[in-house]
Structure formats: C-alpha cells, structure tokens
Design an enzyme around this catalytic site. Sequence first.
Site, PDB file in Angstrom:
ATOM      1  N   SER A 142       0.777  -1.228   0.147  1.00 45.22           N
ATOM      2  CA  SER A 142       0.141   0.010   0.206  1.00 45.22           C
ATOM      3  C   SER A 142       0.816   1.311  -0.168  1.00 45.22           C
ATOM      4  O   SER A 142       2.027   1.277   0.244  1.00 45.22           O
ATOM      5  CB  SER A 142      -0.863   0.105   1.333  1.00 45.22           C
ATOM      6  OG  SER A 142      -1.580   1.188   1.599  1.00 45.22           O
ATOM      7  N   TYR A 155      -2.049  -0.771  10.493  1.00 41.31           N
ATOM      8  CA  TYR A 155      -2.031  -0.894   8.944  1.00 41.31           C
ATOM      9  C   TYR A 155      -0.768  -0.465   8.460  1.00 41.31           C
ATOM     10  O   TYR A 155      -0.009  -1.175   7.747  1.00 41.31           O
ATOM     11  CB  TYR A 155      -3.448  -0.044   8.330  1.00 41.31           C
ATOM     12  CG  TYR A 155      -3.398  -0.440   7.014  1.00 41.31           C
ATOM     13  CD1 TYR A 155      -3.886  -1.778   6.459  1.00 41.31           C
ATOM     14  CD2 TYR A 155      -3.215   0.593   6.085  1.00 41.31           C
ATOM     15  CE1 TYR A 155      -3.967  -1.946   5.003  1.00 41.31           C
ATOM     16  CE2 TYR A 155      -3.343   0.228   4.806  1.00 41.31           C
ATOM     17  CZ  TYR A 155      -3.655  -0.946   4.039  1.00 41.31           C
ATOM     18  OH  TYR A 155      -3.851  -1.171   2.871  1.00 41.31           O
TER      19      TYR A 155
END
Length: 257
Positions: A142, A155
């Site tokens: 990501s 995350y």
Amino acid sequence: MAFEGKVVLITGASSGIGAGTAELFAKEGARLAISGRNEERLRETLGKCKSPTSGRSHVIIKGDVTNEEDAKKIINNTIAHFGQLDVLVNNAGILESGSIEETSLEQYDRIMNTNVRSLYHLTMLAVPHLVKTKGNIVNVSSVAGTRSFPNVLAYCMSKSAVDQFTKCTALDLAPKQIRVNAVNPGVIITDIHKRGGMDDKTYEEFLERGKGTHALGRVGTVDEVAEGIAFLASDKASFITGSNLPVCGGRHVMCPR
C-alpha cells in the site's frame, strides 16, 4: 496470452484487487488457484474468469491465510491440482482504523497476523515450488507502506513491513532466479474501507476527498492495480526484482501544502 501454461496462486481473491487480478490473469491464459475465506464469493470470482485453453481447470481453495494448516492446504492443494506453481500473488489483507490512543494489542495482532505473518508463512511454503519453475512473487502492499497517515497505525506498520519483506526476500531468492516485487496502491475503489468500519456516507466523503490527495485528481480502480501486478509477474519485468511499484496516482510523492 502472457501467462499461457503458467499457474498463478492468488490469495484474497474473493473480492476487490484479488478478484480483479484473477480475472486479468485468466484473460492472459493463466491457470488459477484462487483462495479466500468466502467460498460463495470465490465462486463469483471464478465465474468471471476465462477458462484455461489447456491443462487443468481453475481451482478454488477455501482457507484463512492466518491459519497455519489452511496456509499449508492452500499450497498443497495448488500443487496437487496443477503439479507446479509459477506466480504467487500475496494479496490477502485487512484494514482497520486506530491511532496509538485508540488501538489495542488485539487489533495490532489481528492486522499483523493477516498482513505480515501469513504472507511470511505462505511465501516460505511456496518457495520450494517456485524454485522449480523459476517463478516469481508479487506482494500487494500500500502507499501506506511508504507514507505515514493518521489513525491507521497498525495498518501502516504492516504495509511498511511488507515492503521490507519484499526487498529482503528479493535478495534471498535472486540466486535462485526468483523475482519478488510489490505494488503499492493508493485509494482504490473496493470494499476494504467499508469492511474496515466506514459507513456509506463516510466512504463517499472519503472518495471525494481522494480527488485532492492523489496528484492525478482521482482515486484508482481495481483494474489499474491488477495491470501493475500482471506486469511485475510477467516476462516484461524479467529484470525487475526488489521493487515497490506505486499504483497510487502520485500520492506517494505528495506533501501537505
């Protein structure tokens, strides 16, 4: 048909980027092993995938990548069905909100187990088979692995770990001619944010705000990420390893003004 005769294993293929990637690889001639926790949605993914022109049909393997026995089953069933593995796409992952004031060790463990530990384990299990085919690995990371964002602490940490894992394993496996790369998507229109807790109104506002947080003035699509994954897995990227490819509309180079 860039992947004619190749066997591609995709985790988290029941929705989002995983489902779109499966569809693209099938279009390019691959034989697929698609894995996820929801068998019904895996079957929906399978229904959108072009059938192989030769060899064994695609296979669904229901399993939770955080479960060690399921991880072994995913690899073993792929090899039992096809007899080989050419590409591993480590896509399964989760997103949850939480700052250091609001998070918990349970959240940390849940995110790190899904986004990092399971990827570590599945790759360990897959490598002996990839050695035989001189195959390759594409990890789905990501932009949160390269940039810092508030309220998604665990995350961001997990995706940063995926980026380092990609580079380290690329070095480990280069002597065996196994390439390892990653894509780093920006905001992509999938259901991951809603699964992470956003309601419909908040999600729509989030997508609208994305026009200003991505240099190209919009958020991305599943197809755009799938194309990046397929490129890295293909022979067109034969001299690329240890790379993290941003598929983020320029978000990774932006700074607040």
